[in-house]
Scaffold this active site. Structure first.
Site, PDB file in Angstrom:
ATOM      1  N   LYS A  35       1.472  10.884 -34.283  1.00 29.29           N
ATOM      2  CA  LYS A  35       2.470  10.723 -33.225  1.00 29.29           C
ATOM      3  C   LYS A  35       2.216  11.710 -32.093  1.00 29.29           C
ATOM      4  CE  LYS A  35       6.721  10.294 -34.565  1.00 29.29           C
ATOM      5  NZ  LYS A  35       8.037  10.691 -35.124  1.00 29.29           N
ATOM      6  N   PHE A 149      23.690  11.015 -25.734  1.00 35.76           N
ATOM      7  CA  PHE A 149      24.409   9.750 -25.583  1.00 35.76           C
ATOM      8  C   PHE A 149      23.466   8.699 -24.989  1.00 35.76           C
ATOM      9  CE2 PHE A 149      27.491  13.223 -25.066  1.00 35.76           C
ATOM     10  CZ  PHE A 149      28.365  12.937 -26.098  1.00 35.76           C
ATOM     11  N   ASN A 212      30.628   6.782 -31.178  1.00 35.64           N
ATOM     12  CA  ASN A 212      29.973   5.659 -31.839  1.00 35.64           C
ATOM     13  C   ASN A 212      30.945   4.883 -32.720  1.00 35.64           C
ATOM     14  OD1 ASN A 212      27.556   6.117 -30.618  1.00 35.64           O
ATOM     15  ND2 ASN A 212      26.506   6.925 -32.407  1.00 35.64           N
ATOM     16  N   PHE A 253      31.954  -3.933 -24.057  1.00 34.88           N
ATOM     17  CA  PHE A 253      31.821  -3.976 -25.516  1.00 34.88           C
ATOM     18  C   PHE A 253      32.823  -4.919 -26.178  1.00 34.88           C
ATOM     19  CE2 PHE A 253      29.560  -0.152 -24.407  1.00 34.88           C
ATOM     20  CZ  PHE A 253      28.456  -0.198 -25.235  1.00 34.88           C
ATOM     21  N   LEU A 254      33.324  -5.892 -25.412  1.00 37.70           N
ATOM     22  CA  LEU A 254      34.166  -6.939 -25.974  1.00 37.70           C
ATOM     23  C   LEU A 254      33.435  -8.276 -25.937  1.00 37.70           C
ATOM     24  CD1 LEU A 254      37.828  -6.248 -24.748  1.00 37.70           C
ATOM     25  CD2 LEU A 254      36.901  -6.018 -27.055  1.00 37.70           C
ATOM     26  N   GLY A 257      29.705 -11.802 -30.943  1.00 37.67           N
ATOM     27  CA  GLY A 257      28.357 -12.264 -31.251  1.00 37.67           C
ATOM     28  C   GLY A 257      27.942 -11.819 -32.637  1.00 37.67           C
ATOM     29  N   CYS A 264      21.568   3.955 -34.675  1.00 35.28           N
ATOM     30  CA  CYS A 264      22.692   4.875 -34.452  1.00 35.28           C
ATOM     31  C   CYS A 264      24.000   4.363 -35.032  1.00 35.28           C
ATOM     32  CB  CYS A 264      22.843   5.151 -32.953  1.00 35.28           C
ATOM     33  SG  CYS A 264      21.492   6.114 -32.250  1.00 35.28           S
ATOM     34  N   LYS A 327      18.519  -5.042 -29.829  1.00 35.90           N
ATOM     35  CA  LYS A 327      19.042  -5.246 -28.486  1.00 35.90           C
ATOM     36  C   LYS A 327      17.865  -5.462 -27.540  1.00 35.90           C
ATOM     37  CE  LYS A 327      20.258  -1.846 -25.856  1.00 35.90           C
ATOM     38  NZ  LYS A 327      20.946  -0.692 -25.254  1.00 35.90           N
TER      39      LYS A 327
END
Length: 437
Positions: A35, A149, A212, A253-254, A257, A264, A327
């Site tokens: 890495k 964050f 979170n 965030f409403l 799905g 996380c 995502k």
């Protein structure tokens, strides 16, 4: 400033490159030689938009170096701990061995006025334990906490231009020095108006886990509403729009799905629950168990919907799975709903072919038997049904007429509620989603 970053995973690599971009001299350390070598050549081992460019410029400037030799941190005044805190193998608790190992490795190379800054997401009380660890080793270095964050896909922006900065300090004599050092390292963001919250160590630790937990709760709430909407004939998207106008709730965030995933939210809410149990306060966050259960249930709902929409029998059913990362703008498949959907359909006997713009390599490491297509068009050829599970822009913008010409049958399950139902139905598709008629 001369700073070190311990841990060169997602958080550490981004933080090191961004700090160097801000003008600091950065030495980044990791035990994984492969890495380190890749990063030293400007090749991130994961996909993050903008990181290759900022990494290359920081390396070229000479302000950023990667190494496996922890002794090279000597001379740095600020040391960021950015190692992983994965879920423990036998419980939901966070595995803190890497955090402890990082601090132990640092101790012999610390100066008396050095500041260790925790960025890793940890259970509340970890900083206090680490402070005792430093004292027991005879170190007078100061410990502070500065939670991250970062949003995957926007991590560079979130580091250079954060929406807030949280600094946690202990009560020792080095707290003022730690405060000054952190304000110096983030001086550009602070000068641009970024809010700064200065608090104690425990609160700083709790900020990240509480944030979170709240986001996860909000997502699972609207997904629970989608279950009720399906039974009653209501429309969960219009419901979210209506309640989102309430300033106390908000629309973000409403989106109903297939649910949340990644490295996380899932493990952090489980670790929060485990820590609360240790503190004798399990009942205070008992709702997080249901938040987790709702989230996992969404994946099963999508699998069942695909099979039902295609006639009720998965055997021999050719399914085009659109997306594998948890995502868009990421190649992260950790706890990915999309990968779970693909795996569940395979287990049910379906012939699954998947496509993701970035996540093929990581997906194959976790699901080696998965068949992958090279392009969006290729994954659709001959499919009996398609299921959209990661909302990459090219999937959202897909022309249903083009898709229909490629597929054996015109069926689509929109597991992210991002496609326009009228457009797809007008093109002859059997369209279904979660919580919408």
């Amino acid at each position: 400033m001369r700073i070190s970053v311990i841990g060169c995973g997602y958080l550490g690599a981004v933080h090191a490159a961004a700090m160097a971009d801000l003008g600091h001299e950065v030495i980044a350390v990791d035990v994984d030689a492969a890495k380190v070598d890749a990063l030293a050549e400007g090749k991130p081992p994961f996909f993050e938009p903008g990181l290759p460019e900022i990494l290359a410029s920081s390396l070229d400037s000479g302000r950023l170096r990667f190494t496996t030799d922890i002794s090279e941190v000597a001379g740095a005044s600020l040391h960021f701990i950015a190692v992983g805190t994965p879920q423990s193998e036998n419980s939901g608790a966070a595995d803190l061995r890497y955090v402890h190992a990082a601090v132990d490795a640092l101790i012999p190379h610390l100066g008396s006025t050095d500041v260790i800054v925790g960025k890793s997401t940890v259970p509340v009380g970890t900083a206090e334990a680490l402070s005792h660890r430093l004292l027991a080793a005879g170190s007078s270095a100061t410990l502070a906490w500065n939670p991250e964050f970062l949003r995957e896909g926007f991590a560079i922006k979130d580091t250079l231009s954060p929406d807030r900065l949280v600094f946690g300090f202990g009560e020792g004599p080095g707290a003022l020095q730690a405060r000054s050092a952190l304000r110096d390292v983030y001086s550009q963001a602070i000068a641009s108006g970024t809010p700064v919250v200065e608090t104690d160590l425990a609160t700083a630790e709790l900020v990240k886990t509480a944030a979170n937990a709240f986001l996860a709760t909000k997502i699972s709430f609207i997904n629970a509403m989608s279950e009720i909407a399906e039974v009653t004939g209501a429309n969960v998207t219009e419901l979210a729009d209506a309640i989102g106008y309430d300033a106390r709730i908000g629309r973000k965030f409403l989106n109903a799905g297939v649910g949340f995933g990644g490295g996380c939210l899932p493990k952090d809410i489980r670790a929060f629950s485990a820590r609360a149990q240790e503190l004798g306060l399990g009942s205070s966050v008992a709702f997080l168990d249901e938040v987790d259960a709702i989230n996992l249930r969404q994946r099963e709902r999508v699998i069942a919907r695909v099979i039902a929409d295609a006639g009720g029998d998965a055997a021999g059913l050719r399914v085009a799975v659109l997306g594998l990362a948890f995502k868009p703008h990421s190649d992260d498949v950790r706890d990915s709903p999309a990968l779970d959907v693909a795996q569940g359909l395979l287990a049910a006997g379906a012939d699954v072919v998947a496509y993701d713009p970035q996540a093929h390599g990581p997906a194959l490491l976790r699901l080696p038997k998965l068949n992958l297509a090279d392009t969006l068009e290729q994954v659709l050829v001959g499919a009996d049904i398609a299921v959209l599970v990661t909302e990459w822009p090219e999937f959202v913008a897909l022309d249903p007429r083009v898709a229909g010409d490629l597929m054996a049958h015109k069926r689509v399950v929109d597991a992210r509620n991002v496609l326009d139902p009228d457009t797809w139905r007008a093109a002859g598709f059997h369209y279904s989603s979660l919580g919408r008629p």
